[in-house]
Design a protein around this motif. Structure first.
Motif, PDB file in Angstrom:
ATOM      1  N   ASP A 437      38.244  33.417  48.697  1.00  0.00           N
ATOM      2  CA  ASP A 437      38.113  34.434  47.663  1.00  0.00           C
ATOM      3  C   ASP A 437      39.267  34.324  46.682  1.00  0.00           C
ATOM      4  N   ALA A 455      40.861  31.740  42.474  1.00  0.00           N
ATOM      5  CA  ALA A 455      40.720  32.578  41.277  1.00  0.00           C
ATOM      6  C   ALA A 455      40.598  31.724  40.025  1.00  0.00           C
ATOM      7  N   TRP A 474      37.164  37.969  31.445  1.00  0.00           N
ATOM      8  CA  TRP A 474      36.233  39.025  31.837  1.00  0.00           C
ATOM      9  C   TRP A 474      36.303  40.134  30.786  1.00  0.00           C
ATOM     10  N   TRP A 477      36.799  43.915  31.716  1.00  0.00           N
ATOM     11  CA  TRP A 477      37.982  44.372  32.441  1.00  0.00           C
ATOM     12  C   TRP A 477      38.516  45.720  31.954  1.00  0.00           C
ATOM     13  N   ARG A 490      34.853  48.924  43.820  1.00  0.00           N
ATOM     14  CA  ARG A 490      34.067  47.702  44.009  1.00  0.00           C
ATOM     15  C   ARG A 490      32.993  47.660  42.929  1.00  0.00           C
ATOM     16  N   ASP A 492      30.635  44.689  40.079  1.00  0.00           N
ATOM     17  CA  ASP A 492      30.231  43.332  39.722  1.00  0.00           C
ATOM     18  C   ASP A 492      30.548  43.085  38.255  1.00  0.00           C
ATOM     19  N   SER A 501      31.716  39.473  42.215  1.00  0.00           N
ATOM     20  CA  SER A 501      31.954  40.764  42.872  1.00  0.00           C
ATOM     21  C   SER A 501      33.459  40.988  42.981  1.00  0.00           C
ATOM     22  N   LEU A 502      33.904  42.180  42.570  1.00  0.00           N
ATOM     23  CA  LEU A 502      35.333  42.492  42.533  1.00  0.00           C
ATOM     24  C   LEU A 502      35.646  43.654  43.468  1.00  0.00           C
ATOM     25  N   VAL A 504      38.864  46.037  43.482  1.00  0.00           N
ATOM     26  CA  VAL A 504      40.042  46.327  42.664  1.00  0.00           C
ATOM     27  C   VAL A 504      40.828  47.459  43.329  1.00  0.00           C
ATOM     28  N   VAL A 513      43.308  42.321  42.638  1.00  0.00           N
ATOM     29  CA  VAL A 513      41.876  42.056  42.514  1.00  0.00           C
ATOM     30  C   VAL A 513      41.493  40.942  43.481  1.00  0.00           C
ATOM     31  N   ALA A 515      38.212  38.661  44.220  1.00  0.00           N
ATOM     32  CA  ALA A 515      36.977  38.303  43.521  1.00  0.00           C
ATOM     33  C   ALA A 515      36.216  37.253  44.320  1.00  0.00           C
TER      34      ALA A 515
END
Length: 761
Positions: A437, A455, A474, A477, A490, A492, A501-502, A504, A513, A515
Motif C-alpha cells: 500500500d 505511493a 489528486w 484532495w 475512508r 475513494d 481507496s484512501l 486518511v 494517507v 492508499a
C-alpha cells in the motif's frame, strides 16, 4: 554628557564603556544605514523579478493552450470525416452526406466537450453558409439543427479567414458574438480561431472556425490583478484592450481602444506597453510588467500576426510601503542606542567596580573551583547580588557533586536508548519501503513530506518528490481535507485510469494517507451487478413469455367469436350505415387485439414485422375513435399539430395503432381532473419525431426511471406491460422512445421514427 566623571572611572570602566560605544552604537548605526539601502534594492529587484516571471509564466501558459487548440483545429481540417462530407456533397450523394455529416458533428461535439472554453465550432462553405455548427449553452454541448444554420458571409472574420493559406491559422481580434444580427446576451468576449478547408482538387471550399470564450484569458489576468492588487491588461492584435482590477466583478469587462491608456498612465508607461518596450519597467510613479502571448508560430497567418500581450500595472508606492516600515524601525533603534549609551555611562559608575570582584570569583568558579566566595559590603542591590553569588556558589558546589554522579548514568542510558531508537527506525523504514500500500505524509499546505515506492506508483509513476503539492495528482484532495479535518476518513479518489481507496488520518502536522489501487475490485463488482441485473431481466422475460402464451390461448377463442358475430351482423338487412361502420371498426379492433396477443406472445419470442406505408393521421383517427368517448367523460380534449407535412411511415399498422392506443390511454388515465392531450409531429434530419404530451399529474423521478420495465406499474388495475410492449414495438421498427415529466404539471413521451431515404429527400 559630563566627561569629568568619565575621567574619574577606573581603567576597566573606561575600556568597557569605550568598547560599548564603538562596538555597539557605531556599527549598529552603520549597519542600519546599509541595511535600509540594501533592503530597498533587494526588495525592488526581487519584486520586479517575481513580477516579470509571473507575467511571463502566465503568457507562456496561454500560448501553450492556443498551440494545442491550433493543432486540434488543423487536425480537424484534414480528418477523414471532413473529407467524406466534401466528397459526398460533390457527388451529391444524400445518404452518404447524412452519415458523414453526423459523424463529423459527433467529432466536433467531442472536441467541444474536451475544451470547456470552446463556445462554437462551425464549418462554413465558401459562400458563407454554415454546413455544421456545434453550440455550447452553459455546460451543454449540442448540434444545431440544419434548419437553424445561418449565413455568415458578411462577417469580417469569415472573409479574412478565407484569405489565409491552407495549413495556416487565422486568429481574430477580441470582440462580441453576433447571432441573427444582434449581440448575444449575456455579453462575453470571443476570440475566433480558423483555418481554411480544401476540396479534393486542393482549392479552398470553406473555413473551419472555433469560437473561444475569452474567459480563459480573463481568468489569468484577473488572478494577476488579485495577487498584486493592481490592474491587469489583455491587448489583442488589433489595438484593443480589456482590463481587470482586484475589485472587478465576475462577468464585467469593457473593450477599449489602446489610445485610451494615455488618459490613465504617463506617456512613457503607455508607450512602453503599446510598443512592447522593456519589462519590467519602473518609472513615473508606476511599475509595469508585460509579456507577449506566442502561439502557433509556424502556422499563424500574416493577417493574424500581431502583438497579443498581457500586462500588470500598479503604483510604485505600493512597493515601498515595507521600506517605510524599515525606516521607522531603524529610527526607533537609533533612539534606543542613544538612550542605552547614556544609561551605560551612568550605570558603569555604580556597577563596574564591584563587578570586577564578581568577575574574578566567577572566573574561578568557571575553572571548577566552587569553594570561592566574594565579599561585598553594604546593604544595597550590589551587596545583595554578592550574597546571592555566594549562595549560588554553594549550591553549584553541591550540584556539581550530584551532576558528576548522574552524568555517567545518563550517558549510558542515552547510548542504550539511541541504539533502540535506531533499530525501531530501521524496522519502520523497512516496513514502509516494502509495503504494497502507498503511504504518504502530507502537511497542512497539502505538500508531500514523505512517500514510499508504492505511493509513487499510485501517483502515476511520476517523480513526486517531497515538497510537491498532492493536488497536482489528486484534484479531489482539498475536498478530502475538508471532510477529514477532525476525524479519520475512508474514501475513494476517481481518476481517469484508476480508482484509489484512501484511509486518511489527521495529525497535528497534517495527514497520514494509506492508499491502495482498487480499480480492478470496483470493475469486478460492477460486472457482477450487471450480470445480476441481466439474469433478473431474463427471468422476468421468461415469466412474461409463459404468461403471454397462456393469455393468447385463453383470449383467442372469445375474440374469434366476437369477430364472427360482427361479420354476421354486417349482412343483416336494415342495418343503419353508422352501425355498419362501427361494426367494421369493431372487426378491425378485434383483428388488432388478435395481433396484439400475437405481439404479446412475441414479447419473449420476437417475430418478424411486416411494414407498409402508413398514414399517421389515419392511424390516429382510428385510435381516437376508441378513446374519445372515455376522454370526453373525463373532460379531456385532444389537439393534433403539424401532421399535414408528415410523410407516410414505414410500419406495421396494427402495431403502430397499439403504440398510440397505449400512450393515449395512459395520458387519459393521468388526468383525473381533465385537461388537454397534445399530439404533434415534426421532421428532424432523417427521422420523424412524434410527441404525446398531457397536462396531468406527472411522474416522480424514481418512477420515471422504471416505467418501461415489464410488470412495473403504479395502477392497481394495471399489468405493467403496456409501455414495455410500446418500447419493444418502437425498437423493432428501428425507432426510439423516451419520456420526461414535471410532477404536478405534465408528462411528454417522444417517439423518433426513422424515415426512408426517398422520404427524407
Amino acid at each position: 554628557m559630563n566627561f569629568s566623571h568619565f575621567s574619574a572611572l577606573g581603567r576597566l570602566s573606561r575600556r568597557i564603556y569605550s568598547a560599548f560605544l564603538f562596538a555597539t552604537v557605531v556599527p549598529t548605526a552603520l549597519a542600519g544605514a546599509i541595511g535600509v539601502y540594501l533592503s530597498l534594492q533587494t526588495l525592488k529587484n526581487e519584486t520586479l523579478r517575481n513580477l516579470d516571471q509571473e507575467v511571463s509564466v502566465r503568457s507562456q501558459g496561454i500560448g501553450r493552450f492556443f498551440d494545442q487548440l491550433s493543432s486540434e483545429l488543423l487536425y480537424l481540417a484534414n480528418e477523414r470525416g471532413l473529407i467524406d462530407v466534401i466528397a459526398a456533397r460533390q457527388a451529391k450523394n444524400i445518404t452518404l452526406l447524412q452519415i458523414s455529416t453526423s459523424r463529423l458533428e459527433s467529432d466536433y461535439a467531442a472536441l467541444a466537450r474536451l475544451y470547456p472554453h470552446i463556445y462554437q465550432i462551425r464549418l462554413i462553405a465558401a459562400d458563407g453558409q454554415e454546413w455544421v455548427r456545434i453550440d455550447r449553452k452553459w455546460d451543454n454541448v449540442y448540434v444545431v439543427p440544419r434548419a437553424a444554420l445561418q449565413s455568415k458571409g458578411d462577417r469580417y472574420y469569415f472573409r479574412e479567414a478565407m484569405e489565409v493559406k491552407l495549413g495556416q491559422i487565422y486568429v481574430s481580434p477580441l470582440d462580441l458574438n453576433v447571432e441573427f444580427g444582434k449581440i448575444e446576451w449575456p455579453e462575453r468576449p470571443v476570440i475566433r480561431v480558423a483555418t481554411p478547408v480544401a476540396g479534393a482538387n486542393g482549392q479552398k471550399i470553406g473555413v473551419l472556425i472555433i469560437n473561444l470564450h475569452a474567459d480563459i484569458l480573463m481568468e489569468q489576468i484577473q488572478q494577476m490583478a488579485n495577487a498584486r492588487q493592481g490592474v491587469a491588461y489583455l491587448l489583442d492584435n488589433q489595438g484593443h484592450y480589456v482590463s481587470r482590477s482586484a475589485d472587478s466583478k465576475t462577468g464585467e469587462f469593457s473593450m477599449e481602444e489602446v489610445g485610451k491608456l494615455n488618459t490613465i498612465f504617463p506617456a512613457a508607461i503607455t508607450k512602453n506597453l503599446i510598443e512592447s518596450g522593456s519589462s519590467p519597467k519602473l518609472g513615473d510613479g508606476w511599475i509595469i510588467a508585460h509579456a507577449p502571448i506566442n502561439y502557433a508560430r509556424q502556422a499563424i497567418a500574416e493577417n493574424s500576426k500581431g502583438k497579443w500581450r498581457i500586462a500588470l500595472v500598479f503604483p510604485e508606492r505600493q512597493l515601498f510601503l515595507a521600506v517605510f516600515n524599515l525606516y521607522l524601525l531603524y529610527a526607533v533603534l537609533f533612539a534606543a542606542l542613544v538612550v542605552t549609551a547614556l544609561g551605560g555611562y551612568a550605570l558603569s559608575r555604580r556597577l563596574l567596580r564591584p563587578l570586577e570582584d564578581l568577575s574574578k570569583e566567577t572566573d574561578a568558579i568557571i575553572r571548577g573551583d566552587f569553594t570561592r566566595r566574594v565579599s561585598v559590603s553594604g546593604n544595597d542591590e550590589i551587596a545583595a547580588l554578592g550574597n546571592k553569588f555566594n549562595s549560588m556558589a554553594g549550591r553549584l558546589y553541591e550540584s556539581s557533586l550530584a551532576i558528576n554522579a548522574n552524568r555517567d548514568r545518563l550517558e549510558q542510558e542515552v547510548r542504550t536508548r539511541t541504539q533502540e531508537l535506531e533499530h525501531e527506525r530501521a524496522s519502520l523504514a523497512a516496513v514502509i519501503e516494502h509495503t504494497a500500500d502507498g503511504i504518504l505524509a502530507i502537511d497542512n499546505q497539502s505538500d508531500i513530506c514523505l512517500l514510499n515506492p508504492a505511493a509513487i506508483c499510485l501517483l502515476g509513476g511520476q517523480p513526486a518528490r517531497p515538497g510537491v503539492s498532492l493536488t497536482l495528482f489528486w484534484p479531489q484532495w482539498p475536498d478530502i481535507v475538508r471532510d477529514a479535518m477532525n476525524t479519520s476518513l475512508r474514501c475513494d479518489v476517481q481518476l481517469p485510469q484508476q480508482i484509489i481507496s484512501l484511509a486518511v488520518t489527521p495529525t497535528s502536522a497534517g495527514f497520514i494517507v494509506v492508499a491502495r489501487d482498487v480499480s480492478r475490485e470496483r470493475a469486478i463488482q460492477e460486472e457482477r451487478r450487471e450480470l445480476d441485473r441481466q439474469m433478473f431481466q431474463m427471468e422476468k422475460l421468461t415469466t412474461l413469455g409463459e404468461l403471454a402464451m397462456g393469455m393468447a390461448h385463453e383470449i383467442g377463442n372469445p375474440l374469434a367469436g366476437m369477430k364472427a358475430v360482427a361479420q354476421a351482423m354486417q349482412y343483416e338487412e336494415d342495418i343503419p350505415p353508422g352501425l355498419i361502420e362501427a361494426l367494421k371498426r369493431m372487426e378491425a379492433e378485434v383483428d388488432r387485439l388478435s395481433d396484439f396477443l400475437r405481439s404479446f406472445h412475441g414479447f419473449a419470442t420476437p417475430h418478424a414485422i411486416h411494414t407498409i406505408p402508413c398514414d399517421l393521421a389515419h392511424i390516429l383517427d382510428d385510435v381516437l375513435f376508441w378513446t374519445r368517448k372515455d376522454a370526453m367523460n373525463r373532460g379531456i380534449s385532444f389537439k393534433l399539430e403539424s401532421f399535414d407535412s408528415l410523410p407516410a411511415l414505414a410500419a406495421d399498422p396494427q402495431q403502430l395503432k397499439q403504440v398510440f392506443l397505449n400512450l393515449l390511454m395512459n395520458a387519459v388515465h393521468a388526468m383525473p381532473e381533465g385537461g388537454v392531450v397534445t399530439v404533434k409531429a415534426s421532421i428532424a434530419e432523417n427521422s420523424a419525431r412524434i410527441q404525446i404530451c398531457d397536462t396531468g399529474v406527472g411522474i416522480e423521478p424514481p418512477v420515471l426511471n422504471r416505467i418501461f420495465e415489464p410488470f412495473f406499474t403504479t395502477r392497481r388495475e394495471g399489468t405493467g406491460l403496456g409501455l414495455a410492449i410500446v418500447r419493444k414495438i418502437v425498437e423493432q421498427h428501428g425507432g426510439t422512445i423516451d419520456a420526461r415529466s414535471t410532477p404536478g404539471y405534465e408528462t411528454c413521451f417522444s417517439i423518433t421514427w426513422p424515415l426512408t431515404g426517398n422520404q427524407y429527400v
